[in-house]
Design an enzyme around this catalytic site. Structure first.
Site, PDB file in Angstrom:
ATOM      1  N   LYS A 149       1.262  -2.650   9.150  1.00  0.00           N
ATOM      2  CA  LYS A 149       2.331  -1.660   9.210  1.00  0.00           C
ATOM      3  C   LYS A 149       3.575  -2.330   9.769  1.00  0.00           C
ATOM      4  O   LYS A 149       3.572  -2.848  10.877  1.00  0.00           O
ATOM      5  CB  LYS A 149       1.919  -0.480  10.102  1.00  0.00           C
ATOM      6  N   LEU A 187       0.810  -1.210   0.000  1.00  0.00           N
ATOM      7  CA  LEU A 187       0.000   0.000   0.000  1.00  0.00           C
ATOM      8  C   LEU A 187       0.846   1.263   0.000  1.00  0.00           C
ATOM      9  O   LEU A 187       0.438   2.302  -0.517  1.00  0.00           O
ATOM     10  CB  LEU A 187      -0.930   0.015   1.219  1.00  0.00           C
ATOM     11  N   GLY A 188       2.013   1.197   0.606  1.00  0.00           N
ATOM     12  CA  GLY A 188       2.863   2.378   0.660  1.00  0.00           C
ATOM     13  C   GLY A 188       4.060   2.150   1.551  1.00  0.00           C
ATOM     14  O   GLY A 188       4.204   1.100   2.184  1.00  0.00           O
ATOM     15  N   GLU A 189       4.934   3.149   1.580  1.00  0.00           N
ATOM     16  CA  GLU A 189       6.107   3.061   2.442  1.00  0.00           C
ATOM     17  C   GLU A 189       6.568   4.456   2.822  1.00  0.00           C
ATOM     18  O   GLU A 189       6.335   5.433   2.117  1.00  0.00           O
ATOM     19  CB  GLU A 189       7.240   2.299   1.765  1.00  0.00           C
ATOM     20  N   ASP A 214       1.173  14.964  16.257  1.00  0.00           N
ATOM     21  CA  ASP A 214       1.371  14.956  14.806  1.00  0.00           C
ATOM     22  C   ASP A 214       0.026  14.837  14.077  1.00  0.00           C
ATOM     23  O   ASP A 214      -0.111  14.068  13.129  1.00  0.00           O
ATOM     24  CB  ASP A 214       2.304  13.817  14.385  1.00  0.00           C
ATOM     25  N   TYR A 239       6.729   0.207   6.225  1.00  0.00           N
ATOM     26  CA  TYR A 239       6.013  -0.238   5.035  1.00  0.00           C
ATOM     27  C   TYR A 239       4.598  -0.612   5.453  1.00  0.00           C
ATOM     28  O   TYR A 239       4.386  -1.066   6.579  1.00  0.00           O
ATOM     29  CB  TYR A 239       6.701  -1.447   4.401  1.00  0.00           C
ATOM     30  N   VAL A 240       3.642  -0.438   4.539  1.00  0.00           N
ATOM     31  CA  VAL A 240       2.268  -0.845   4.818  1.00  0.00           C
ATOM     32  C   VAL A 240       1.808  -1.777   3.702  1.00  0.00           C
ATOM     33  O   VAL A 240       1.897  -1.433   2.518  1.00  0.00           O
ATOM     34  CB  VAL A 240       1.329   0.375   4.919  1.00  0.00           C
ATOM     35  N   PHE A 292      10.932   4.638   7.373  1.00  0.00           N
ATOM     36  CA  PHE A 292      11.337   3.447   8.121  1.00  0.00           C
ATOM     37  C   PHE A 292      10.194   2.459   8.302  1.00  0.00           C
ATOM     38  O   PHE A 292      10.243   1.596   9.172  1.00  0.00           O
ATOM     39  CB  PHE A 292      11.874   3.849   9.504  1.00  0.00           C
TER      40      PHE A 292
END
Length: 305
Positions: A49, A26-28, A148, A33-34, A31
């Site tokens: 995750k 799905l993404g990164e 955040d 990755y998903v 540090f």
């Protein structure tokens, strides 16, 4: 710590005695990755995750994120389904199994509307913003601050329920600073962990004698509201142009005049984006104002065309 994990075969893994199929990446980030997984036991989709831990400090931070998730069972905070920390040679990986939300983040929705030259109606803004604020209240009530908050850290369910995520930057709500060394340490931490265009003014230049409290989140909340109303964060363009966000946040942001939204919503936005943190409201006040706004909205059309 956490649940057992094993890689059973290519594309299949087991967490806490439940099997999952790898579907796609799905993404990164820097540090982490998903990955998208499907539960063999229930047919539901999950986001895995994976946080890479290069040293003990990274491992400590990953465990902190897991612990923060485990504190909450709230409808506006993304729940942690399962977790583990596994050894990968000389390094470690922390795995967080989370529900998958196909609609993505609030930022995805804002971008989608902006691409269509459209805007979010006030009633919908109030609904989503109330959910974000309720999740934030749950965090503040336990003595923590998110630190955040931003549209990319808010997921949306199919029925527009917002879910706060990425709890790794959470820390105690009130931080007492008594000397310049502590001030510089907090300033450096904020530079690493708090997204610059949503970072509260007091975190850019931390004073040597002060108390930083949870109202850093109220500033970010204002930035999120601005983003939902106008299609981008108030300091996104400042950052993209390479100008100083640290300098820009020291002055009150001019709120664009628009007939699209009620004066009451503009007033709420102004009350959140106050440079002096001592003059910013706490989250119960925000929720009270939202309740009054929704009462008005239910009695008359507040969204302008």
């Amino acid at each position: 710590m956490g649940h057992s994990l094993c890689i059973c075969s290519r594309g299949t893994l087991t967490i806490d005695n439940k099997r999952y199929l790898f579907i796609q990446k799905l993404g990164e980030g820097g540090f982490s990755y998903v990955d998208l997984l499907e539960g063999v036991h229930d047919g539901h989709f999950y986001a895995l995750k994976r946080i890479l831990c290069h040293d003990e400090e990274d491992r400590k931070n990953a465990l902190h994120e897991i612990e923060m998730h485990r504190l909450f069972q709230h409808p506006n905070i993304l729940r942690l389904e399962a977790h583990c920390v596994t050894e990968k040679g000389p390094k470690w990986e922390a795995w967080l199994l989370l529900p998958y939300m196909r609609r993505g983040t609030l930022w995805n929705e804002v971008e989608h509307l902006r691409d269509k030259n459209s805007f979010m109606p006030e009633e919908r803004i109030l609904h989503i913003f109330q959910g974000i604020s309720m999740g934030l209240q749950a965090i503040h009530n336990k003595g923590y601050a998110h630190r955040d908050l931003k549209p990319t850290n808010v997921l949306l369910t199919d029925d527009d329920c917002p879910l706060l995520m990425d709890l790794g930057s959470m820390n105690q709500a009130q931080i007492e600073i008594t000397n310049s060394r502590q001030a510089l340490a907090l300033q450096d931490w904020a530079a690493q962990r708090c997204t610059i265009s949503y970072r509260a003014p007091e975190l850019f230049t931390v004073e040597s004698q002060c108390v930083i409290d949870e109202r850093t989140d109220i500033w970010a909340l204002g930035c999120i509201l601005f983003c939902m109303m106008f299609g981008e964060g108030p300091y996104d363009m400042t950052f993209q142009k390479g100008d100083s966000v640290a300098l820009a946040v020291q002055n009150n942001i001019p709120i664009p005049k628009t007939p699209r939204y009620s004066e009451s919503l503009i007033v709420l936005l102004n009350s959140l984006m106050v440079v002096n943190p001592q003059e910013r409201p706490h989250i119960p006040w925000v929720l009270h104002q939202l309740k009054e706004l929704q009462t008005v909205a239910s009695g008359q059309a507040t969204t302008r065309i």
